[in-house]
Scaffold this active site. Structure first.
Site, PDB file in Angstrom:
ATOM      1  N   HIS A  59      33.345  16.302  10.093  1.00 61.04           N
ATOM      2  CA  HIS A  59      32.475  15.598   9.137  1.00 61.04           C
ATOM      3  C   HIS A  59      33.184  14.391   8.518  1.00 61.04           C
ATOM      4  O   HIS A  59      32.554  13.384   8.199  1.00 61.04           O
ATOM      5  CB  HIS A  59      32.054  16.540   7.998  1.00 61.04           C
ATOM      6  CG  HIS A  59      30.840  17.364   8.302  1.00 61.04           C
ATOM      7  ND1 HIS A  59      29.632  16.801   8.646  1.00 61.04           N
ATOM      8  CD2 HIS A  59      30.635  18.702   8.289  1.00 61.04           C
ATOM      9  CE1 HIS A  59      28.735  17.769   8.837  1.00 61.04           C
ATOM     10  NE2 HIS A  59      29.323  18.936   8.636  1.00 61.04           N
TER      11      HIS A  59
ATOM     12  N   HIS B  76      35.025  22.085  12.260  1.00 59.67           N
ATOM     13  CA  HIS B  76      33.689  21.564  11.955  1.00 59.67           C
ATOM     14  C   HIS B  76      33.734  20.649  10.722  1.00 59.67           C
ATOM     15  O   HIS B  76      33.196  19.545  10.739  1.00 59.67           O
ATOM     16  CB  HIS B  76      32.739  22.746  11.739  1.00 59.67           C
ATOM     17  CG  HIS B  76      31.341  22.364  11.355  1.00 59.67           C
ATOM     18  ND1 HIS B  76      30.251  22.619  12.165  1.00 59.67           N
ATOM     19  CD2 HIS B  76      30.846  21.769  10.249  1.00 59.67           C
ATOM     20  CE1 HIS B  76      29.155  22.170  11.565  1.00 59.67           C
ATOM     21  NE2 HIS B  76      29.490  21.661  10.399  1.00 59.67           N
ATOM     22  N   GLU B  77      34.401  21.122   9.668  1.00 61.32           N
ATOM     23  CA  GLU B  77      34.448  20.332   8.421  1.00 61.32           C
ATOM     24  C   GLU B  77      35.279  19.067   8.595  1.00 61.32           C
ATOM     25  O   GLU B  77      34.924  18.013   8.090  1.00 61.32           O
ATOM     26  CB  GLU B  77      34.984  21.172   7.261  1.00 61.32           C
ATOM     27  CG  GLU B  77      34.165  22.415   6.912  1.00 61.32           C
ATOM     28  CD  GLU B  77      32.666  22.189   6.859  1.00 61.32           C
ATOM     29  OE1 GLU B  77      32.233  21.090   6.446  1.00 61.32           O
ATOM     30  OE2 GLU B  77      31.918  23.095   7.246  1.00 61.32           O
TER      31      GLU B  77
ATOM     32  N   CYS C 201      24.996  23.897  10.808  1.00 60.78           N
ATOM     33  CA  CYS C 201      25.499  23.035   9.742  1.00 60.78           C
ATOM     34  C   CYS C 201      24.493  22.984   8.609  1.00 60.78           C
ATOM     35  O   CYS C 201      23.279  22.957   8.858  1.00 60.78           O
ATOM     36  CB  CYS C 201      25.719  21.639  10.316  1.00 60.78           C
ATOM     37  SG  CYS C 201      26.285  20.435   9.119  1.00 60.78           S
TER      38      CYS C 201
HETATM   39 CO    CO Z   1      28.496  20.802   8.842  1.00 60.31          CO
END
Ligand code: CO
Length: 147
Positions: free
Chosen positions: A134, A130-131, A88
Site C-alpha cells: 500500500h 500487503h500493507e 483488502c
Molecule cells: Co489493503
C-alpha cells in the site's frame, strides 16, 4: 482517539507512493491511535496510512491480540512461499490468491523513533507484505496469482 474513513480503491490516492515519516511527534501518535481504533472497529488484519488518506509510510499489522505499529517499514529478508486468498478493507467484494513469502524479517521504527527488527510468519507475514505494498501504491489484485 477517533475513527477515520477508509478510502476505496476507486480513489487514486491508493496508487500513490507514500513518503517517509521524518517527525515522530504527537501528530504521528494520533494517526497511529486512530488507525488502530479504526482497524479494531472494522476488523481486519492490517491498515496502511494511505488507506485513511495519509500518504506517509506507516502501517498497522494485527499480530494475535496485538496491533504492531510500523513506521518506515522495510523487508530485510524473506523465506519460503505461501499461496492464499487475500482481501483488502479498501476493496469491496473481491478476493484473489496472492503468492507471498512464508516468513519476512522486517525493520521499522516505533512511534518514539526506536528501531525494531522483528520476524513475522504465516498470515502476519502476508499482512506485512500487503500493507507495505500500500505504501508503494500497489493493491493485492495487481499481484493476483494465475494458475
Ligand atoms: Co489493503
Amino acid at each position: 482517539m477517533a475513527l477515520r474513513d477508509i478510502v476505496s480503491d476507486k480513489d487514486n490516492i491508493l496508487r500513490k507512493r507514500s513518503r517517509e515519516v521524518t517527525e515522530f511527534n504527537e501528530k504521528l501518535s494520533k494517526l497511529l491511535d486512530d488507525m488502530v481504533e479504526t482497524l479494531k472497529k472494522v476488523g481486519g488484519s492490517g491498515l496502511a496510512a494511505p488507506q485513511v488518506g495519509i500518504l506517509r509510510r506507516a502501517v498497522i499489522v494485527k499480530d494475535g491480540k496485538d496491533y504492531v505499529e510500523m513506521i518506515n517499514p522495510v523487508i530485510i529478508s524473506v523465506e519460503g512461499e505461501q499461496l492464499d486468498y487475500e482481501a483488502c478493507l479498501s476493496v469491496k467484494n473481491r478476493s484473489c490468491k496472492v503468492s507471498r513469502p512464508k516468513k519476512v524479517k522486517m525493520e521499522y521504527y516505533d512511534r518514539k523513533g526506536k528501531k525494531v527488527i522483528n520476524t513475522f510468519e504465516g498470515w502476519e507475514a502476508r499482512a506485512c507484505c500487503h500493507e507495505l505494498d500500500h505504501l508503494d501504491g500497489i493493491l493485492f489484485y495487481d499481484k493476483a496469482y494465475k494458475d
